[in-house]
Write a protein that holds these residues in place. Structure first.
Motif, PDB file in Angstrom:
ATOM      1  N   GLU A   1     -13.810 -14.508   1.997  1.00 13.28           N
ATOM      2  CA  GLU A   1     -12.399 -14.966   1.661  1.00 13.28           C
ATOM      3  C   GLU A   1     -11.663 -15.630   1.181  1.00 13.28           C
ATOM      4  N   ASP A   2     -11.812 -14.213  -0.469  1.00  8.10           N
ATOM      5  CA  ASP A   2     -11.233 -13.682  -1.448  1.00  8.10           C
ATOM      6  C   ASP A   2     -11.095 -12.981  -1.878  1.00  8.10           C
ATOM      7  N   GLU A   3     -10.577 -12.273  -2.861  1.00  8.79           N
ATOM      8  CA  GLU A   3      -9.804 -10.979  -3.152  1.00  8.79           C
ATOM      9  C   GLU A   3     -10.905 -10.659  -3.942  1.00  8.79           C
ATOM     10  N   PRO A   4     -11.615  -9.756  -4.064  1.00 10.45           N
ATOM     11  CA  PRO A   4     -10.507  -8.355  -2.556  1.00 10.45           C
ATOM     12  C   PRO A   4     -11.836  -8.601  -1.400  1.00 10.45           C
ATOM     13  N   SER A   5     -11.479  -8.710  -0.232  1.00 10.83           N
ATOM     14  CA  SER A   5     -12.060  -8.916   0.840  1.00 10.83           C
ATOM     15  C   SER A   5     -11.430  -8.421   2.520  1.00 10.83           C
ATOM     16  N   TRP A   6     -11.830  -8.512   3.383  1.00 14.03           N
ATOM     17  CA  TRP A   6     -10.995  -8.614   4.304  1.00 14.03           C
ATOM     18  C   TRP A   6     -10.620  -9.660   4.453  1.00 14.03           C
ATOM     19  N   GLY A   7     -11.402 -10.522   4.277  1.00  7.31           N
ATOM     20  CA  GLY A   7     -11.265 -12.559   4.735  1.00  7.31           C
ATOM     21  C   GLY A   7     -10.100 -12.648   3.786  1.00  7.31           C
ATOM     22  N   ALA A   8     -10.122 -12.209   2.944  1.00  8.92           N
ATOM     23  CA  ALA A   8      -8.622 -12.491   1.797  1.00  8.92           C
ATOM     24  C   ALA A   8      -7.130 -12.324   2.431  1.00  8.92           C
ATOM     25  N   TRP A   9      -7.493 -11.125   3.052  1.00  7.49           N
ATOM     26  CA  TRP A   9      -6.684 -10.944   3.857  1.00  7.49           C
ATOM     27  C   TRP A   9      -5.871 -11.924   5.060  1.00  7.49           C
TER      28      TRP A   9
ATOM     29  N   GLY B   1      -2.628 -14.882   5.495  1.00  7.19           N
ATOM     30  CA  GLY B   1      -1.591 -15.174   7.165  1.00  7.19           C
ATOM     31  C   GLY B   1      -2.055 -13.836   7.536  1.00  7.19           C
ATOM     32  N   PHE B   2      -2.324 -12.483   7.211  1.00  3.19           N
ATOM     33  CA  PHE B   2      -1.634 -11.102   7.831  1.00  3.19           C
ATOM     34  C   PHE B   2      -3.136 -11.153   9.319  1.00  3.19           C
ATOM     35  N   ASN B   3      -1.752 -10.318  10.324  1.00  2.92           N
ATOM     36  CA  ASN B   3      -3.141 -10.389  11.530  1.00  2.92           C
ATOM     37  C   ASN B   3      -3.099  -8.624  11.686  1.00  2.92           C
ATOM     38  N   THR B   4      -2.780  -7.993  10.447  1.00  5.94           N
ATOM     39  CA  THR B   4      -3.220  -6.669  10.787  1.00  5.94           C
ATOM     40  C   THR B   4      -3.586  -6.397   9.289  1.00  5.94           C
ATOM     41  N   MET B   5      -4.402  -4.902   9.064  1.00  2.39           N
ATOM     42  CA  MET B   5      -4.487  -4.602   7.633  1.00  2.39           C
ATOM     43  C   MET B   5      -3.560  -4.232   6.358  1.00  2.39           C
ATOM     44  N   PRO B   6      -3.510  -4.471   5.638  1.00  2.00           N
ATOM     45  CA  PRO B   6      -2.634  -3.895   4.496  1.00  2.00           C
ATOM     46  C   PRO B   6      -3.494  -2.862   4.271  1.00  2.00           C
ATOM     47  N   GLU B   7      -2.592  -2.107   3.226  1.00  2.00           N
ATOM     48  CA  GLU B   7      -2.722  -0.891   2.556  1.00  2.00           C
ATOM     49  C   GLU B   7      -4.042  -0.824   1.604  1.00  2.00           C
ATOM     50  N   THR B   8      -3.995  -2.053   0.382  1.00  2.00           N
ATOM     51  CA  THR B   8      -3.906  -1.653  -0.767  1.00  2.00           C
ATOM     52  C   THR B   8      -4.846  -2.977  -0.445  1.00  2.00           C
ATOM     53  N   TRP B   9      -5.915  -2.991  -1.196  1.00  2.00           N
ATOM     54  CA  TRP B   9      -7.113  -4.657  -1.522  1.00  2.00           C
ATOM     55  C   TRP B   9      -6.562  -5.891  -1.794  1.00  2.00           C
ATOM     56  N   THR B  10      -5.515  -5.845  -2.870  1.00  2.00           N
ATOM     57  CA  THR B  10      -4.354  -6.809  -3.370  1.00  2.00           C
ATOM     58  C   THR B  10      -2.920  -5.991  -2.913  1.00  2.00           C
ATOM     59  N   LEU B  11      -1.983  -7.338  -3.013  1.00  2.00           N
ATOM     60  CA  LEU B  11      -0.374  -7.130  -3.166  1.00  2.00           C
ATOM     61  C   LEU B  11      -0.051  -6.418  -4.542  1.00  2.00           C
ATOM     62  N   SER B  12       1.024  -5.818  -5.005  1.00  3.98           N
ATOM     63  CA  SER B  12       1.359  -7.176  -5.783  1.00  3.98           C
ATOM     64  C   SER B  12       2.564  -8.111  -5.683  1.00  3.98           C
ATOM     65  N   PRO B  13       2.634  -8.547  -7.262  1.00  5.05           N
ATOM     66  CA  PRO B  13       3.757  -9.959  -6.604  1.00  5.05           C
ATOM     67  C   PRO B  13       5.218  -9.398  -6.210  1.00  5.05           C
ATOM     68  N   GLU B  14       5.816  -7.522  -6.362  1.00  5.57           N
ATOM     69  CA  GLU B  14       6.958  -7.829  -6.171  1.00  5.57           C
ATOM     70  C   GLU B  14       7.344  -6.501  -4.605  1.00  5.57           C
ATOM     71  N   PHE B  15       5.966  -7.167  -3.937  1.00  4.02           N
ATOM     72  CA  PHE B  15       6.050  -6.641  -2.468  1.00  4.02           C
ATOM     73  C   PHE B  15       5.783  -4.831  -3.037  1.00  4.02           C
ATOM     74  N   ARG B  16       5.614  -4.324  -3.654  1.00  7.79           N
ATOM     75  CA  ARG B  16       6.253  -2.642  -3.715  1.00  7.79           C
ATOM     76  C   ARG B  16       5.839  -1.798  -3.729  1.00  7.79           C
ATOM     77  N   ASP B  17       4.104  -1.854  -2.832  1.00  9.06           N
ATOM     78  CA  ASP B  17       3.410  -1.184  -3.629  1.00  9.06           C
ATOM     79  C   ASP B  17       2.787  -0.787  -1.637  1.00  9.06           C
ATOM     80  N   ALA B  18       2.562  -1.590  -0.707  1.00 12.90           N
ATOM     81  CA  ALA B  18       1.669  -0.927   0.528  1.00 12.90           C
ATOM     82  C   ALA B  18       2.286  -1.846   1.570  1.00 12.90           C
ATOM     83  N   SER B  19       2.212  -1.036   2.547  1.00 13.07           N
ATOM     84  CA  SER B  19       2.472  -2.088   3.773  1.00 13.07           C
ATOM     85  C   SER B  19       1.080  -2.615   4.670  1.00 13.07           C
ATOM     86  N   ILE B  20       1.792  -3.639   5.721  1.00 10.21           N
ATOM     87  CA  ILE B  20       0.748  -5.017   6.053  1.00 10.21           C
ATOM     88  C   ILE B  20      -0.058  -4.230   7.213  1.00 10.21           C
TER      89      ILE B  20
END
Length: 647
Positions: free
Chosen positions: A518-526, A530-549
């Protein structure tokens, strides 16, 4: 009819993929036949020709597949689509050349609206800014019912995230977007005419959970004014999985949402930022797709796109279809393997060899090309490998070598299936297998390449490990994962192989531990974020500049649930589920599992639960099939029908 641009007439500069330079690009045109059956059963066919009338005036003043539609209600033409309309001021249609020498009827499932989704909340910022939350990430657009002062401009922007202040966050999406004047990314524009208006975008689709409406004058809106229209290619649902761990159930649902968000006439990577048919994204998720949805016609169409995409050298591009972009060395054979993996999966799941037959000569030309790219060792090593790893990068020359082996192995199988002589490919596969083992296997330590989770799992998954050494390599995979406290450390290739190989070689409990983290890196962490689809990367940068959700390519865990936890598998020696392998794993931590799959041969169910100190397993297979139940060291042959077992 109203014509829009779509990908046929994408214009610059709105994305990074050069579709404005596509060889097919032109003004929108159409061809149609109107078939009429009269009350007396006589029939008539009206074809589109120069007697048809057209007008360049339209309330759709612009539309772009990446930005959105701009609709000026002041330019609406009352009754234009009614029989009594006076079209005397309209001009006759011009006869255009066909965009291609081959015009082929569409045979795949159509893109259609699947359901309406109402907002779960609305937050207003004064009387000019309104943010709607629809509860789930999806593809589609919104229907807006609104009335306001004449010439009020309403911008409707779609996104996946919110800022801390509740406004729409677009930084994870518009990083790739190069705006034209007056056009924002994923934004529809509505100009009001003073009357009540019902607006729906016709020529673009978006990926979104949140919608922000901004107007240049005060308007009144509530939850009833905006409805999300969720649409995608209409694939029939054929599978369902559930278990006693609700986190896994949510991961399963999230993977399905991401998959459906990315079936839009082609398998795409994401529905908002790129909308591109990345080849590895598709082949990595074939099992996810086919276990949940009837996808044969969908993928048959994309195979035709692959055939069309091959250039004179024999190469295919990293995205299909392509405007001409993507034939570069940095993409390479791991991605190109889609031309082998996709038709093989259709054969395994449906027993249908037509796709293999269609693409066979394309594969021949491709392998002829790859032979010219061999290095001094006789292998091919360029291209992408284990994309988006968490920390450890598996050497790409190793993963490319492995997939070059797979290409030749599958080509030998294709030849056998079609009755051709595939000995040259079989010999090449054997030579490549030996080469990989000589170059990348440390036979004293029983590890491959740099010993990463992916490097060990890939060798096992592709059948590269020498006979008799498989368990030793699998033991090292287990020790590597255990040494990482059960956490994943891989990218897209590992996401397909690590859970499966741990499970295959006696470590299903460890695979389950990894899957249920349930914690990073994992599918459960997503899910916990609160995500209900699968992000592009295991962790997202604080600036949200690197990945779709909303990417699907890390979602094979969904198929692992069917194959390993429920144990529903095709038999590669009996394609099309003529014979079924039922191999459930009663992992520690689960109390019950239920998997269902409507195969091409009929309904399959595998369901188990703990009762006291034993396991009760119920299996149902189609009457016209047989199955082998494999549990531990027990092998039980069964015929069609319902069966119960205790272990």
């Amino acid at each position: 009819s109203i014509l829009g641009n779509g990908f046929y007439n994408a214009f610059a500069p709105v994305a990074t993929w050069s579709f404005e330079k596509a060889r097919w690009r032109n003004r929108a045109s159409m061809i149609s036949e109107l078939h009429i059956t009269y009350k007396d059963n006589t029939k008539d066919i009206i074809i589109s020709d120069s007697t048809w009338k057209v007008s360049s005036s339209s309330p759709y003043v612009q539309n772009n597949i990446y930005s959105g539609d701009t609709y000026d209600a002041n330019k609406e033409i009352d009754g234009w689509d009614k029989p009594a309309f006076d079209d005397s001021m309209w001009t006759n249609a011009r006869i255009m050349n066909a965009p291609s020498d081959r015009l082929v009827a569409e045979t795949e499932p159509v893109i259609r609206k699947i359901k309406n989704i109402n907002p779960i909340s609305l937050k207003s910022f004064g009387d000019t800014v309104f943010v709607y939350d629809f509860g789930v990430n999806m593809t589609g657009g919104c229907e807006l019912k609104i009335k306001g002062e004449k010439n009020t401009r309403v911008e409707i922007q779609y996104g996946e995230l919110l800022k801390p202040n509740g406004r729409l966050e677009m930084r994870n999406l518009d990083i790739y977007y190069k705006p034209l004047p007056g056009l924002a990314f994923q934004t529809d524009v509505l100009i009001l005419d003073g009357k009540e208006c019902v607006f729906t975008p016709r020529f673009s689709y978006k990926g979104f959970q949140y919608v922000e409406l901004c107007s240049n004058r005060p308007i009144k809106l509530d939850e009833t004014n905006v409805t999300a229209l969720n649409f995608h290619s209409d694939l029939k649902e054929v599978g369902h999985f559930s278990c006693s761990n609700d986190l896994l159930n949510q991961i399963w649902k999230a993977a399905n949402r991401s998959y459906l968000s990315n079936v839009m006439s082609i398998p795409t990577d994401c529905p908002q930022r790129e909308k591109n048919g990345w080849t590895a994204d598709a082949h990595i998720t074939m099992d996810l797709g086919l276990l949940n949805f009837d996808g044969i016609r969908f993928y048959e169409k994309w195979i035709e796109d692959m055939i069309d995409n091959q250039n004179s050298e024999g190469r295919i591009s990293g995205i299909i279809p392509s405007s001409g972009w993507g034939y570069d060395d940095w993409i390479g054979p791991v991605w190109d393997a889609a031309m082998f993996i996709v038709p093989m999966a259709l054969y395994d799941y449906y027993g249908d060899k037509q796709s293999i037959s269609r693409i066979y000569s394309t594969c021949e030309r491709y392998l002829t090309y790859l032979a010219t790219r061999e290095d001094i060792d006789g292998c091919v090593t360029y291209g992408i490998g284990d994309w988006v790893p968490y920390k450890t990068q598996t050497p790409t020359e190793y993963t490319t070598s492995c997939y070059y082996y797979l290409d030749n192995l599958y080509m030998a199988k294709f030849s056998e299936i079609l009755g051709y002589d595939g000995s040259v490919y079989k010999s090449k596969a054997k030579r490549l297998k030996d080469l990989i083992n000589n170059k990348y296997l440390d036979s004293r330590k029983n590890i491959y390449a740099n010993g990463s989770q992916t490097s060990l799992a890939i060798a096992l998954y592709l059948g590269i490990v020498p006979d008799g050494m498989e368990q030793k390599v699998a033991d090292n995979l287990y020790q590597t994962v255990k040494g990482n406290n059960g956490y994943l450390d891989f990218g897209v290739l590992g996401s397909k192989t690590v859970l499966r190989m741990l499970s295959k070689y006696g470590y299903a409990d460890m695979a389950y531990q990894m899957a249920s983290k349930e914690d990073e890196p994992s599918w459960g962490a997503w899910i916990k974020k609160g995500f209900n689809t699968m992000p592009e990367t295991w962790t997202l940068s604080p600036e949200f500049r690197d990945a779709s959700i909303n990417h699907m390519f890390l979602g094979d865990i969904n198929a692992w649930m069917y194959n390993v936890l429920a144990g529903i598998n095709f038999d590669p020696n009996n394609p099309g589920f003529k014979h079924i392998l039922i191999q459930p794993h009663f992992v520690e931590g689960l109390d019950w599992v239920k998997g269902e799959y409507n195969s091409v041969k009929g309904f399959i169910r595998s369901e188990w639960k703990r009762v006291g100190g034993s396991i009760q397993l119920e299996v149902e297979i189609p009457i016209n099939t047989t199955a082998t139940v494999l549990v531990g060291d027990k092998t039980i042959f069964i015929e069609g029908g319902k069966h119960k077992f205790n272990f």
